[in-house]
Design a protein around this motif. Structure first.
Motif, PDB file in Angstrom:
ATOM      1  N   LYS A 111       0.818  -1.219   0.000  1.00 42.89           N
ATOM      2  CA  LYS A 111       0.000   0.000   0.000  1.00 42.89           C
ATOM      3  C   LYS A 111       0.853   1.272   0.000  1.00 42.89           C
ATOM      4  CE  LYS A 111      -4.153  -1.894   0.255  1.00 42.89           C
ATOM      5  NZ  LYS A 111      -5.179  -1.758  -0.773  1.00 42.89           N
ATOM      6  N   THR A 135      -8.602  -1.372   5.513  1.00 42.06           N
ATOM      7  CA  THR A 135      -8.570  -2.591   6.320  1.00 42.06           C
ATOM      8  C   THR A 135      -7.259  -2.687   7.103  1.00 42.06           C
ATOM      9  OG1 THR A 135      -7.693  -3.841   4.436  1.00 42.06           O
ATOM     10  CG2 THR A 135     -10.077  -3.865   4.734  1.00 42.06           C
ATOM     11  N   PRO A 236      -2.902 -11.836  -3.664  1.00 40.20           N
ATOM     12  CA  PRO A 236      -4.034 -11.750  -2.733  1.00 40.20           C
ATOM     13  C   PRO A 236      -4.983 -10.620  -3.133  1.00 40.20           C
ATOM     14  CG  PRO A 236      -2.102 -10.716  -1.768  1.00 40.20           C
ATOM     15  CD  PRO A 236      -1.666 -11.266  -3.102  1.00 40.20           C
ATOM     16  N   MET A 237      -6.255 -10.811  -2.837  1.00 43.41           N
ATOM     17  CA  MET A 237      -7.265  -9.834  -3.274  1.00 43.41           C
ATOM     18  C   MET A 237      -8.156  -9.403  -2.111  1.00 43.41           C
ATOM     19  SD  MET A 237      -8.554 -11.680  -6.796  1.00 43.41           S
ATOM     20  CE  MET A 237      -9.341 -13.042  -5.932  1.00 43.41           C
ATOM     21  N   GLY A 239     -10.140  -5.577  -2.373  1.00 42.57           N
ATOM     22  CA  GLY A 239     -10.998  -4.879  -3.332  1.00 42.57           C
ATOM     23  C   GLY A 239     -10.818  -5.393  -4.750  1.00 42.57           C
ATOM     24  N   SER A 241      -8.162  -4.651  -6.711  1.00 46.53           N
ATOM     25  CA  SER A 241      -7.455  -3.691  -7.560  1.00 46.53           C
ATOM     26  C   SER A 241      -6.051  -4.174  -7.943  1.00 46.53           C
ATOM     27  CB  SER A 241      -7.362  -2.344  -6.835  1.00 46.53           C
ATOM     28  OG  SER A 241      -6.635  -1.428  -7.601  1.00 46.53           O
ATOM     29  N   LEU A 242      -5.281  -4.639  -6.959  1.00 44.90           N
ATOM     30  CA  LEU A 242      -3.888  -5.027  -7.217  1.00 44.90           C
ATOM     31  C   LEU A 242      -3.775  -5.999  -8.384  1.00 44.90           C
ATOM     32  CD1 LEU A 242      -0.855  -5.188  -6.473  1.00 44.90           C
ATOM     33  CD2 LEU A 242      -1.455  -6.894  -4.750  1.00 44.90           C
ATOM     34  N   SER A 299      -6.898  -7.750   6.614  1.00 41.40           N
ATOM     35  CA  SER A 299      -6.485  -6.841   5.533  1.00 41.40           C
ATOM     36  C   SER A 299      -7.193  -7.175   4.225  1.00 41.40           C
ATOM     37  CB  SER A 299      -4.970  -6.889   5.345  1.00 41.40           C
ATOM     38  OG  SER A 299      -4.528  -8.212   5.121  1.00 41.40           O
ATOM     39  N   GLY A 377       2.435  -7.931   2.659  1.00 46.02           N
ATOM     40  CA  GLY A 377       2.459  -7.259   3.955  1.00 46.02           C
ATOM     41  C   GLY A 377       3.308  -7.997   4.982  1.00 46.02           C
TER      42      GLY A 377
HETATM   43  C1  LIG Z   1      -1.579  -6.863   2.698  1.00 48.65           C
HETATM   44  C2  LIG Z   1      -2.594  -6.690   1.622  1.00 48.65           C
HETATM   45  N1  LIG Z   1      -2.532  -7.498   0.564  1.00 48.65           N
HETATM   46  C3  LIG Z   1      -3.428  -7.414  -0.447  1.00 48.65           C
HETATM   47  C4  LIG Z   1      -4.461  -6.489  -0.420  1.00 48.65           C
HETATM   48  C5  LIG Z   1      -5.447  -6.496  -1.543  1.00 48.65           C
HETATM   49  O1  LIG Z   1      -5.425  -5.392  -2.371  1.00 48.65           O
HETATM   50  P1  LIG Z   1      -6.643  -4.982  -3.281  1.00 48.65           P
HETATM   51  O2  LIG Z   1      -7.639  -4.317  -2.395  1.00 48.65           O
HETATM   52  O3  LIG Z   1      -6.037  -4.078  -4.287  1.00 48.65           O
HETATM   53  O4  LIG Z   1      -7.212  -6.254  -3.895  1.00 48.65           O
HETATM   54  C6  LIG Z   1      -4.560  -5.614   0.659  1.00 48.65           C
HETATM   55  C7  LIG Z   1      -5.633  -4.614   0.706  1.00 48.65           C
HETATM   56  O5  LIG Z   1      -5.896  -3.991   1.687  1.00 48.65           O
HETATM   57  C8  LIG Z   1      -3.602  -5.723   1.706  1.00 48.65           C
HETATM   58  O6  LIG Z   1      -3.647  -4.922   2.789  1.00 48.65           O
END
Ligand SMILES: Cc1ncc(COP(=O)(O)O)c(C=O)c1O
Ligand SMILES: [Zn+2]
Length: 416
Positions: A111, A135, A236-237, A239, A241-242, A299, A377
């Protein structure tokens, strides 16, 4: 500096001048940043990148800023590590890599990348107050970079977040708003605040800039593989977006001719207790049924994912798959990565490792191909998830005999 042409609605394709906008005014779909790839192709060579500092800004032409970055100047370019011991444990015979954003600067998650873009853009738009709904990791990143960038910050989070993530927000002097509710309720409140006040909300009216920061994960993986795309990537997902932005990054690199046109399979990972995207992917549909989250992977606990539809499209369109992991499997995943590769990830990383293991066992990921696991993370932020795994060690007196009696098997010899 900018090659950004416009923002464009992902659904109806309506074009917007770059501005702080939350969504398309016609159909409420997300807005996508569109660049002048012809001019980028003519102006920029991948060799130009190699001599630049090891941060995410080595790809600045592919990001939506008009000026030099205001914050997060040291963010990104995290290690891509070969993972031979994990590969052995998972039965992988091809190349296995870990992209380690657990050590991203400054708050130890991916992030930091999205916030570096969002708050630099906030500065360009003239916002003095910024904020987000989060989150946890986004909260930490916004609070830290707002402090460094001289912004006031309001951070909205579900009240039940991990203590590490609450303290890791307040320490930076941000105003922490703990909300009695889940992320989706927090997010609604945050959107209302964004409408009423002229604040730069990172994942509301700055979302189309913020999300572009995630592309740098994709550029880095390709560059660190020697300008090669992996055959498989596990992401990992929350929202969603990643995963869509890493796919966009790979597509851009193919468009620019910087990589061979390898088709990467995208594998999306969620927790079983919050799996709206992987549930849809398993059913083979882009219809997302919102869920009420109940998982230790806080998260990732977004029950109604903003980019869920596009995340499923990315997964299914690539020939990949979605899979989810139970709380028990998440803890095993965290421990496996730690014990094989010496990397301590948070629950989201446990989800990635556990899902990779399940997909390999099910034959959905080919163990003879190249595979990248995206670790997003740091484990020090979710200590409680694993602290129950260990009995509290009873202290010994500082005496050699007592150490030997307690810790060495009877008959062990000196020097052995
Ligand atoms: C540690 C971690 N990995 C993955 C994600 C997922 O990202 P996205 O919301 O872009 O799918 C988050 C989102 O908060 C996150 O904190
Ligand atoms: Zn639209």
């Amino acid at each position: 500096m900018s090659y950004l042409l416009r923002l464009e609605c992902r659904e109806c394709r309506r074009a917007y001048e770059p501005a702080p906008l939350a969504a398309c005014e016609e159909c409420w779909a997300p807005l996508e940043a569109v660049y002048d790839y012809g001019r980028l192709w003519a102006d920029l060579r991948r060799q130009d990148i190699a001599s630049r500092p090891a941060t995410m800004w080595r790809y600045k032409e592919l990001l939506p800023l008009d000026e030099e970055p205001w914050v997060g100047k040291a963010t990104g370019f995290t290690p891509l590590l070969p993972a031979p011991r994990l590969a052995k444990a998972l039965g992988v015979r091809g190349e296995l890599y870990v992209k380690n954003d657990a050590v991203n600067h400054p708050t130890l998650s991916f992030k930091d990348r999205v916030v570096a873009v969002a708050l630099s853009k906030a500065r360009e738009f003239g916002f003095e107050t910024v904020g987000c709904s989060s989150t946890g990791n986004l909260a930490n990143a916004v609070a830290a970079q707002a402090a460094a960038g001289g912004f006031a910050a309001y951070i909205f989070v579900p009240a039940d977040l991990e203590n590490e993530k609450l303290v890791g927000t307040e320490i930076f002097g941000a105003t922490l708003v703990r909300v009695n509710g889940n992320y989706d309720q927090v997010n609604r409140l945050c959107a209302e605040v964004a409408q009423k006040y002229a604040w730069g909300m990172v994942n509301v009216n700055l979302r189309s800039y913020y999300s572009e920061g995630s592309k740098t994960v994709g550029y880095e993986v390709a560059e660190q593989l020697g300008w090669r795309l992996p055959q498989n990537i596990v992401i990992p997902m929350a929202g969603g977006s990643l995963i869509t932005k890493v796919a966009k990054a790979f597509e851009e690199l193919r468009t620019l001719g910087w990589v061979e046109p390898v088709a990467t399979k995208f594998f999306g990972a969620q927790a079983t207790g919050c799996s709206p995207i992987t549930t849809a992917a398993k059913r083979g549909t882009t219809e997302i049924d919102p869920q009420k989250p109940n998982t230790i992977a806080r998260s990732l606990a977004i029950g109604n994912p903003a980019d869920g539809y596009h995340a499923v499209k990315t997964i299914l369109g690539s020939g990949g798959a979605g899979e989810d992991a139970t709380d028990g499997e998440i803890v095993e995943g965290i421990r496996l990565l730690a014990e094989t590769e010496g990397i301590f990830t948070e629950t989201a990383g446990g989800v990635t490792v556990a899902v990779a293991r399940k997909l390999l066992r099910a034959g959905k990921i080919n163990p003879n191909q190249s595979i990248v696991l995206v670790i997003t993370g740091n484990g020090l932020k979710t200590i409680a998830a694993v602290s129950g795994c260990f009995e509290e060690a009873v202290p010994v007196q500082p005496k050699l005999a007592e150490f030997e009696e307690r810790y060495l098997p009877v008959g062990a010899t000196a020097g052995a």
